[in-house]
Design an enzyme around this catalytic site. Sequence first.
Site, PDB file in Angstrom:
ATOM      1  N   LYS A  42       4.158   1.034  -3.597  1.00 23.28           N
ATOM      2  CA  LYS A  42       4.092  -0.248  -4.323  1.00 23.28           C
ATOM      3  C   LYS A  42       2.763  -0.378  -5.062  1.00 23.28           C
ATOM      4  CE  LYS A  42       4.710  -2.694  -0.508  1.00 23.28           C
ATOM      5  NZ  LYS A  42       4.984  -1.711   0.562  1.00 23.28           N
ATOM      6  N   ARG A  54       4.916  -0.823  11.805  1.00 23.08           N
ATOM      7  CA  ARG A  54       5.077  -1.425  10.466  1.00 23.08           C
ATOM      8  C   ARG A  54       6.470  -1.133   9.910  1.00 23.08           C
ATOM      9  NH1 ARG A  54       0.097   1.154   7.663  1.00 23.08           N
ATOM     10  NH2 ARG A  54       0.800   0.163   5.744  1.00 23.08           N
ATOM     11  N   ARG A 100      -3.015   9.109   3.955  1.00 21.81           N
ATOM     12  CA  ARG A 100      -3.924   8.077   3.439  1.00 21.81           C
ATOM     13  C   ARG A 100      -4.931   7.686   4.521  1.00 21.81           C
ATOM     14  NH1 ARG A 100      -1.452   2.539   1.248  1.00 21.81           N
ATOM     15  NH2 ARG A 100      -1.249   2.100   3.467  1.00 21.81           N
ATOM     16  N   ARG A 132       7.673 -10.688   1.831  1.00 21.14           N
ATOM     17  CA  ARG A 132       7.970  -9.754   2.919  1.00 21.14           C
ATOM     18  C   ARG A 132       8.914 -10.366   3.951  1.00 21.14           C
ATOM     19  NH1 ARG A 132       3.275  -6.218   2.005  1.00 21.14           N
ATOM     20  NH2 ARG A 132       3.481  -4.353   3.269  1.00 21.14           N
ATOM     21  N   ARG A 141      -8.360   2.521   6.892  1.00 20.66           N
ATOM     22  CA  ARG A 141      -7.577   1.326   7.201  1.00 20.66           C
ATOM     23  C   ARG A 141      -7.135   1.342   8.655  1.00 20.66           C
ATOM     24  NH1 ARG A 141      -3.301  -0.161   2.459  1.00 20.66           N
ATOM     25  NH2 ARG A 141      -2.147  -0.838   4.302  1.00 20.66           N
TER      26      ARG A 141
HETATM   27  P1  B4P Z   1       0.755   2.860  -1.594  1.00 20.19           P
HETATM   28  O1  B4P Z   1       1.159   2.696  -3.005  1.00 20.19           O
HETATM   29  O2  B4P Z   1      -0.667   2.574  -1.254  1.00 20.19           O
HETATM   30  O3  B4P Z   1       1.649   2.039  -0.569  1.00 20.19           O
HETATM   31  P2  B4P Z   1       2.056   0.538  -0.464  1.00 20.19           P
HETATM   32  O4  B4P Z   1       3.556   0.580  -0.477  1.00 20.19           O
HETATM   33  O5  B4P Z   1       1.389  -0.302  -1.505  1.00 20.19           O
HETATM   34  O6  B4P Z   1       1.409   0.141   0.935  1.00 20.19           O
HETATM   35  P3  B4P Z   1       1.455  -0.794   2.178  1.00 20.19           P
HETATM   36  O7  B4P Z   1       2.810  -1.397   2.405  1.00 20.19           O
HETATM   37  O8  B4P Z   1       0.896   0.064   3.247  1.00 20.19           O
HETATM   38  O9  B4P Z   1       0.378  -1.903   2.001  1.00 20.19           O
HETATM   39  P4  B4P Z   1       0.153  -3.445   1.835  1.00 20.19           P
HETATM   40  O10 B4P Z   1      -1.231  -3.478   1.388  1.00 20.19           O
HETATM   41  O11 B4P Z   1       1.185  -4.106   0.989  1.00 20.19           O
HETATM   42  O12 B4P Z   1       1.125   4.336  -1.177  1.00 20.19           O
HETATM   43  C1  B4P Z   1       0.839   4.849   0.106  1.00 20.19           C
HETATM   44  C2  B4P Z   1       0.319   6.282   0.011  1.00 20.19           C
HETATM   45  O13 B4P Z   1       1.296   7.129  -0.575  1.00 20.19           O
HETATM   46  C3  B4P Z   1      -0.925   6.398  -0.853  1.00 20.19           C
HETATM   47  O14 B4P Z   1      -1.852   7.223  -0.201  1.00 20.19           O
HETATM   48  C4  B4P Z   1      -0.429   7.046  -2.148  1.00 20.19           C
HETATM   49  O15 B4P Z   1      -1.400   7.865  -2.746  1.00 20.19           O
HETATM   50  C5  B4P Z   1       0.752   7.872  -1.665  1.00 20.19           C
HETATM   51  N1  B4P Z   1       1.790   7.969  -2.678  1.00 20.19           N
HETATM   52  C6  B4P Z   1       2.238   6.984  -3.502  1.00 20.19           C
HETATM   53  N2  B4P Z   1       3.225   7.448  -4.309  1.00 20.19           N
HETATM   54  C7  B4P Z   1       3.421   8.755  -3.953  1.00 20.19           C
HETATM   55  C8  B4P Z   1       4.316   9.794  -4.423  1.00 20.19           C
HETATM   56  N3  B4P Z   1       5.187   9.575  -5.405  1.00 20.19           N
HETATM   57  N4  B4P Z   1       4.259  10.999  -3.827  1.00 20.19           N
HETATM   58  C9  B4P Z   1       3.360  11.230  -2.842  1.00 20.19           C
HETATM   59  N5  B4P Z   1       2.483  10.324  -2.365  1.00 20.19           N
HETATM   60  C10 B4P Z   1       2.519   9.100  -2.919  1.00 20.19           C
HETATM   61  O16 B4P Z   1       0.286  -4.114   3.302  1.00 20.19           O
HETATM   62  C11 B4P Z   1      -0.577  -3.875   4.392  1.00 20.19           C
HETATM   63  C12 B4P Z   1      -0.400  -4.927   5.517  1.00 20.19           C
HETATM   64  O17 B4P Z   1      -0.832  -6.238   5.038  1.00 20.19           O
HETATM   65  C13 B4P Z   1       1.012  -5.201   6.022  1.00 20.19           C
HETATM   66  O18 B4P Z   1       1.425  -4.281   7.022  1.00 20.19           O
HETATM   67  C14 B4P Z   1       0.876  -6.663   6.588  1.00 20.19           C
HETATM   68  O19 B4P Z   1       0.289  -6.691   7.860  1.00 20.19           O
HETATM   69  C15 B4P Z   1      -0.091  -7.324   5.617  1.00 20.19           C
HETATM   70  N6  B4P Z   1       0.626  -8.060   4.533  1.00 20.19           N
HETATM   71  C16 B4P Z   1       0.599  -7.713   3.199  1.00 20.19           C
HETATM   72  N7  B4P Z   1       1.373  -8.560   2.492  1.00 20.19           N
HETATM   73  C17 B4P Z   1       1.917  -9.451   3.391  1.00 20.19           C
HETATM   74  C18 B4P Z   1       2.824 -10.534   3.268  1.00 20.19           C
HETATM   75  N8  B4P Z   1       3.361 -10.880   2.083  1.00 20.19           N
HETATM   76  N9  B4P Z   1       3.178 -11.232   4.383  1.00 20.19           N
HETATM   77  C19 B4P Z   1       2.660 -10.915   5.579  1.00 20.19           C
HETATM   78  N10 B4P Z   1       1.796  -9.883   5.766  1.00 20.19           N
HETATM   79  C20 B4P Z   1       1.431  -9.141   4.685  1.00 20.19           C
END
Ligand code: B4P
Length: 191
Positions: free
Chosen positions: A14, A145, A128, A89, A134
């Site tokens: 994302k 998660r 990551r 979420r 983190r």
């Molecule tokens: P990212 O792009 O970083 O992943 P994400 O989906 O954004 O992350 P996440 O769900 O963990 O985080 P969030 O901050 O929203 O990609 C992950 C990895 O994959 C990276 O290292 C990237 O380089 C690699 N990658 C990406 N694309 C790739 C590809 N095509 N091929 C290979 N590798 C690839 O949430 C974190 C926490 O915050 C949650 O667990 C929750 O506790 C809290 N939170 C956030 N929003 C909330 C909400 N609305 N309500 C309640 N809690 C919330």
Amino acid sequence: MLNIVIFGAPGSGKGTQSEKLIERYGLQHISTGDLLRSEIKANSELGQLADSYMSKGQLVPDKVVVDMLEALVSKCNKCKGFIFDGFPRTIAQGEALDAMLKKYTVKVDVVLSLKVPDEELITRLLKRGEVSGRSDDNRETIVNRLQVYYDQTAPLKDYYSKQGNLVEIPGQGSIDEIFTHIATAVDRIIN
Ligand code: B4P
């Protein structure tokens, strides 16, 4: 105004794809994860509360996240639109977002749902974790998660599917390949 929700399991890309969306469409990016992590870094009261949930892989309570988001949306009166990254979420957050946008007579135009198998999600997040520092990028928390995602977040797919704005995006392959699918879906809406 164009409002995009980027949706998917933890590690589905994302944040990564949001960066490309911002570059191409010039929208305002709102990542609740980034916002919460900056509160944790600042050691604010909100940050301390958020950390107590995030470090265990749990969701931060809806009201906390919704209030934080509402404050940002209301400030942005010249925005061309938003990319909501990691929000909503829960169904309650989805309903709150709909109500919030309705006040400005706009809506969620498209929900881009990234689909990635669990094994790949775990591999990405562990990788990551080697560099991110983190507290939630370790195996035990990642597994939790994912469970939280299936229990509380995945039902939103049905919610948006009924609204007719859900687009499934294959989330495996190179970052650029995935973005090609995303841009095709978004261009279809704006053209
Ligand atoms: P990212 O792009 O970083 O992943 P994400 O989906 O954004 O992350 P996440 O769900 O963990 O985080 P969030 O901050 O929203 O990609 C992950 C990895 O994959 C990276 O290292 C990237 O380089 C690699 N990658 C990406 N694309 C790739 C590809 N095509 N091929 C290979 N590798 C690839 O949430 C974190 C926490 O915050 C949650 O667990 C929750 O506790 C809290 N939170 C956030 N929003 C909330 C909400 N609305 N309500 C309640 N809690 C919330």
